[in-house]
Design a protein around this motif. Structure first.
Motif, PDB file in Angstrom:
ATOM      1  N   MET A  56     -55.724  18.313  -2.630  1.00 11.56           N
ATOM      2  CA  MET A  56     -54.710  18.273  -1.575  1.00 11.56           C
ATOM      3  C   MET A  56     -53.419  17.800  -2.221  1.00 11.56           C
ATOM      4  O   MET A  56     -53.377  16.723  -2.815  1.00 11.56           O
ATOM      5  CB  MET A  56     -55.141  17.305  -0.469  1.00 11.56           C
ATOM      6  CG  MET A  56     -54.090  17.024   0.577  1.00 11.56           C
ATOM      7  SD  MET A  56     -53.680  18.496   1.493  1.00 11.56           S
ATOM      8  CE  MET A  56     -52.005  18.131   1.946  1.00 11.56           C
ATOM      9  N   ILE A  57     -52.368  18.606  -2.125  1.00 12.11           N
ATOM     10  CA  ILE A  57     -51.070  18.258  -2.687  1.00 12.11           C
ATOM     11  C   ILE A  57     -50.113  18.037  -1.516  1.00 12.11           C
ATOM     12  O   ILE A  57     -50.001  18.887  -0.636  1.00 12.11           O
ATOM     13  CB  ILE A  57     -50.529  19.384  -3.591  1.00 12.11           C
ATOM     14  CG1 ILE A  57     -51.512  19.664  -4.728  1.00 12.11           C
ATOM     15  CG2 ILE A  57     -49.147  19.011  -4.138  1.00 12.11           C
ATOM     16  CD1 ILE A  57     -51.209  20.931  -5.500  1.00 12.11           C
ATOM     17  N   GLY A  68     -57.034  14.156   2.542  1.00  9.52           N
ATOM     18  CA  GLY A  68     -57.694  14.647   1.336  1.00  9.52           C
ATOM     19  C   GLY A  68     -58.748  13.676   0.830  1.00  9.52           C
ATOM     20  O   GLY A  68     -59.859  14.071   0.465  1.00  9.52           O
ATOM     21  N   ASN A  69     -58.421  12.385   0.807  1.00 12.06           N
ATOM     22  CA  ASN A  69     -59.388  11.378   0.347  1.00 12.06           C
ATOM     23  C   ASN A  69     -60.610  11.321   1.264  1.00 12.06           C
ATOM     24  O   ASN A  69     -61.748  11.266   0.791  1.00 12.06           O
ATOM     25  CB  ASN A  69     -58.727   9.999   0.263  1.00 12.06           C
ATOM     26  CG  ASN A  69     -57.811   9.861  -0.928  1.00 12.06           C
ATOM     27  OD1 ASN A  69     -57.866  10.644  -1.872  1.00 12.06           O
ATOM     28  ND2 ASN A  69     -56.948   8.871  -0.890  1.00 12.06           N
ATOM     29  N   ASN A 117     -57.597   4.223   1.104  1.00 12.36           N
ATOM     30  CA  ASN A 117     -57.711   5.609   1.545  1.00 12.36           C
ATOM     31  C   ASN A 117     -56.411   6.391   1.415  1.00 12.36           C
ATOM     32  O   ASN A 117     -56.409   7.603   1.572  1.00 12.36           O
ATOM     33  CB  ASN A 117     -58.195   5.686   2.999  1.00 12.36           C
ATOM     34  CG  ASN A 117     -59.682   5.452   3.106  1.00 12.36           C
ATOM     35  OD1 ASN A 117     -60.443   5.780   2.210  1.00 12.36           O
ATOM     36  ND2 ASN A 117     -60.103   4.864   4.198  1.00 12.36           N
ATOM     37  N   VAL A 118     -55.300   5.735   1.171  1.00 10.85           N
ATOM     38  CA  VAL A 118     -54.038   6.440   1.032  1.00 10.85           C
ATOM     39  C   VAL A 118     -53.479   6.374  -0.387  1.00 10.85           C
ATOM     40  O   VAL A 118     -52.366   6.807  -0.635  1.00 10.85           O
ATOM     41  CB  VAL A 118     -52.979   5.971   2.052  1.00 10.85           C
ATOM     42  CG1 VAL A 118     -53.385   6.357   3.457  1.00 10.85           C
ATOM     43  CG2 VAL A 118     -52.708   4.505   1.934  1.00 10.85           C
ATOM     44  N   ILE A 119     -54.265   5.858  -1.320  1.00  9.62           N
ATOM     45  CA  ILE A 119     -53.865   5.864  -2.724  1.00  9.62           C
ATOM     46  C   ILE A 119     -54.335   7.190  -3.323  1.00  9.62           C
ATOM     47  O   ILE A 119     -55.527   7.503  -3.281  1.00  9.62           O
ATOM     48  CB  ILE A 119     -54.463   4.667  -3.499  1.00  9.62           C
ATOM     49  CG1 ILE A 119     -53.970   3.349  -2.888  1.00  9.62           C
ATOM     50  CG2 ILE A 119     -54.126   4.760  -4.982  1.00  9.62           C
ATOM     51  CD1 ILE A 119     -52.483   3.121  -2.965  1.00  9.62           C
ATOM     52  N   PRO A 120     -53.415   7.990  -3.861  1.00  8.77           N
ATOM     53  CA  PRO A 120     -53.781   9.309  -4.373  1.00  8.77           C
ATOM     54  C   PRO A 120     -54.535   9.249  -5.699  1.00  8.77           C
ATOM     55  O   PRO A 120     -54.436   8.267  -6.434  1.00  8.77           O
ATOM     56  CB  PRO A 120     -52.424   9.987  -4.555  1.00  8.77           C
ATOM     57  CG  PRO A 120     -51.482   8.857  -4.820  1.00  8.77           C
ATOM     58  CD  PRO A 120     -51.992   7.707  -3.987  1.00  8.77           C
ATOM     59  N   THR A 121     -55.253  10.338  -5.979  1.00  7.52           N
ATOM     60  CA  THR A 121     -55.939  10.477  -7.272  1.00  7.52           C
ATOM     61  C   THR A 121     -54.907  10.625  -8.373  1.00  7.52           C
ATOM     62  O   THR A 121     -55.050  10.082  -9.462  1.00  7.52           O
ATOM     63  CB  THR A 121     -56.848  11.722  -7.261  1.00  7.52           C
ATOM     64  OG1 THR A 121     -57.649  11.721  -6.074  1.00  7.52           O
ATOM     65  CG2 THR A 121     -57.750  11.760  -8.463  1.00  7.52           C
TER      66      THR A 121
END
Length: 129
Positions: A56-57, A68-69, A117-121
């Motif tokens: 998810m971008i 996305g997470n 849950n809102v920290i991106p990969t």
């Protein structure tokens, strides 16, 4: 929903699902569809059934990254749009994760309390030139 402090005055922000949650409190029935809700991500996965990996971008932690997470996807936060305006205001000695956490605290302490849950990969400056 949350609010942002703009030079000592709070400005309300209506986020996705906030009106639905209000309507539910009034006793109404709501069907959530769209980011960050699981249904839209499950639907998107059906569009690429043979994909080995999906990401998810997006530029919004509380919809793009959160959804996305929750859906088990890799997430790529672009530092454009909303995050760009907030993150460039923070001290450059802070890490991007610290800036995102501070950003979320300004928008909504409730979101910040669930910040894992809102920290991106992954984080990128821009998706395209």
């Amino acid at each position: 929903h949350g609010s942002v402090d703009h030079s000592s005055k709070k400005v309300p922000i209506i986020t996705q699902g906030c009106l639905g949650k209000y309507y539910e409190k009034l006793g109404g029935k709501v069907v959530y569809f769209g980011k960050p809700y699981l249904g839209i991500f499950e639907y998107a996965k059906t569009l690429v059934p043979r994909a080995q990996k999906i990401a998810m971008i997006g530029d919004t932690p509380w919809t793009d990254t959160l959804g996305g997470n929750i859906s088990g996807l890799d997430t790529i936060l672009t530092l454009t749009g909303i995050p760009e305006e907030f993150l460039k205001k923070f001290d450059n000695s802070l890490s991007v994760s610290e800036k995102i956490d501070k950003f979320l605290h300004q928008v909504s302490p409730k979101m910040a309390s669930d910040s894992e849950n809102v920290i991106p990969t992954h984080i990128i400056r821009r998706f395209a030139a």
